[in-house]
Scaffold this active site. Structure first.
Site, short mmCIF file in Angstrom:
data_model
loop_
_atom_site.label_atom_id
_atom_site.label_comp_id
_atom_site.label_asym_id
_atom_site.label_seq_id
_atom_site.Cartn_x
_atom_site.Cartn_y
_atom_site.Cartn_z
N LYS A 239 0.50 4.66 -1.21
CA LYS A 239 1.65 5.32 -0.59
C LYS A 239 2.34 6.24 -1.61
O LYS A 239 2.73 7.36 -1.29
CB LYS A 239 2.64 4.28 -0.06
CG LYS A 239 2.14 3.57 1.21
CD LYS A 239 2.99 2.37 1.60
CE LYS A 239 2.34 1.59 2.74
NZ LYS A 239 3.06 0.36 3.10
N GLN B 187 8.01 -3.48 1.33
CA GLN B 187 6.63 -3.88 1.63
C GLN B 187 6.57 -5.33 2.13
O GLN B 187 7.18 -6.22 1.54
CB GLN B 187 5.76 -3.70 0.36
CG GLN B 187 4.28 -3.96 0.56
CD GLN B 187 3.59 -2.93 1.46
OE1 GLN B 187 4.03 -1.79 1.58
NE2 GLN B 187 2.51 -3.34 2.10
N ASP C 174 9.61 2.69 8.10
CA ASP C 174 8.57 1.92 8.79
C ASP C 174 8.79 1.84 10.30
O ASP C 174 7.88 1.46 11.04
CB ASP C 174 8.56 0.48 8.26
CG ASP C 174 7.68 0.30 7.04
OD1 ASP C 174 6.57 0.86 7.03
OD2 ASP C 174 8.10 -0.40 6.11
N1 GUN Z 1 2.49 -4.53 5.12
C1 GUN Z 1 1.36 -4.22 5.81
N2 GUN Z 1 1.53 -3.06 6.47
C2 GUN Z 1 2.78 -2.64 6.20
C3 GUN Z 1 3.52 -1.50 6.58
O1 GUN Z 1 3.08 -0.63 7.35
N3 GUN Z 1 4.79 -1.41 6.08
C4 GUN Z 1 5.31 -2.35 5.26
N4 GUN Z 1 6.56 -2.18 4.86
N5 GUN Z 1 4.64 -3.43 4.88
C5 GUN Z 1 3.38 -3.55 5.35
#
Ligand code: GUN
Length: 283
Positions: free
Chosen positions: A49, A93, A116
């Site tokens: 990311k 996350q 998100d």
């Molecule tokens: N853990 C697995 N996928 C995601 C996501 O799309 N966003 C976040 N914040 N955590 C995750």
């Protein structure tokens, strides 16, 4: 005949280039990611990311907190980020360590900075058909289907998996596109009865090869959201042999994955527009 591969990278590259242009126009977009602990899979996701965000000119800050961080400390940190004018978009996350209530943290992120789209307000707006910030993977899937001109109006769409991150939101987006949607899950009986009816099949459960070729309708469009690390490498939730029946199918890796990151960057731009007032957050 083998299915046309629905590759994510070409569209994701285009979207990322568009994001880079938008970031230039906006001047600055600030994204903060928060990773608590050292889960290896989460570390990989955060690294990817950040790489993508930085390449698009987004000012990305990588906050790392120890695994024993208390819920109160994390909530205080989120509150600080909510109040900072330097921060457009916040990503905490998941999963979080067991001493922290994930739901509380998701609710604590300011809805207009919730890159998100996990906050109940963003989920609620989506479910009411007034999307605000929509989580990246479902958005990426819809963009891929549109790019490949997959007809959704009147199509029978079957989603396997009812997660808050993928299954539920993609079911709503397909419904908004006028598909007839069936949402299957771990208690669904006779899964094949449903999947064999699907013109569009979206699988997001995290079980390697849960869907076998004999469960796929001829000429169906198959979207495999699975990313399962196995001894044989990264595999999806759909047996690749299903490509012999499907008309189009996303590969794993290289299908939905690249779209998730591109759409996350798009969401960061949306958050920046909310903060500057270029867009007005609903409500
Ligand atoms: N853990 C697995 N996928 C995601 C996501 O799309 N966003 C976040 N914040 N955590 C995750």
């Amino acid at each position: 005949m083998s299915a046309t591969p629905i590759k994510g990278k070409p569209l994701a590259d285009r979207l990322r280039a568009e994001v880079a242009e938008e970031v230039k126009t906006l001047g600055r977009v600030g994204l903060v990611t928060v990773l608590v602990g050292d889960d290896p899979a989460s570390e990989v996701y955060i690294r990817l990311k950040h790489k993508a965000a930085t390449a698009a000119g987004i000012d990305a800050t990588d906050v790392r907190l120890p695994a024993d961080t208390t819920e109160a400390d994390l909530l205080a940190r989120v509150s600080e980020l909510n109040g900072s004018d330097d921060v457009d978009a916040i990503l905490v996350q998941l999963p979080l360590p067991s001493q922290i209530d994930e739901e509380k943290v998701i609710r604590a992120v300011a809805p207009a900075k919730d890159v998100d789209g996990f906050h109940p307000l963003n989920a609620g707006e989506l479910y009411l058909g007034r999307p605000a910030i929509v989580s990246a993977t479902p958005r990426g899937i819809m963009a891929l289907l549109a790019e490949h001109r997959i007809e959704l109006d009147g199509a029978r769409a079957v989603v396997i998996g009812r997660s808050d991150i993928v299954g539920k939101p993609i079911a709503h987006l397909l419904l908004q596109a006028n598909a007839t949607v069936t949402l299957c899950h771990s208690h669904t009986q006779d899964l094949a009865r449903h999947t064999l009816d699907a013109d569009v099949l979206v699988v997001a459960v995290g079980v390697p090869a849960l869907v076998t070729a004999d469960m796929v309708k001829e000429r169906a469009v198959v979207v495999d959201v699975g990313m399962n690390r196995t001894d044989a490498g990264l595999v999806g939730d759909v047996d690749p042999a299903a490509a012999e029946l499907a008309s189009a199918m996303t590969p794993v890796p290289g299908g939905v994955g690249p779209m998730t990151i591109a759409c996350l960057l798009q969401n960061a731009v949306v958050c920046a527009r909310y903060r500057t007032g270029a867009l007005v957050y609903p409500g």
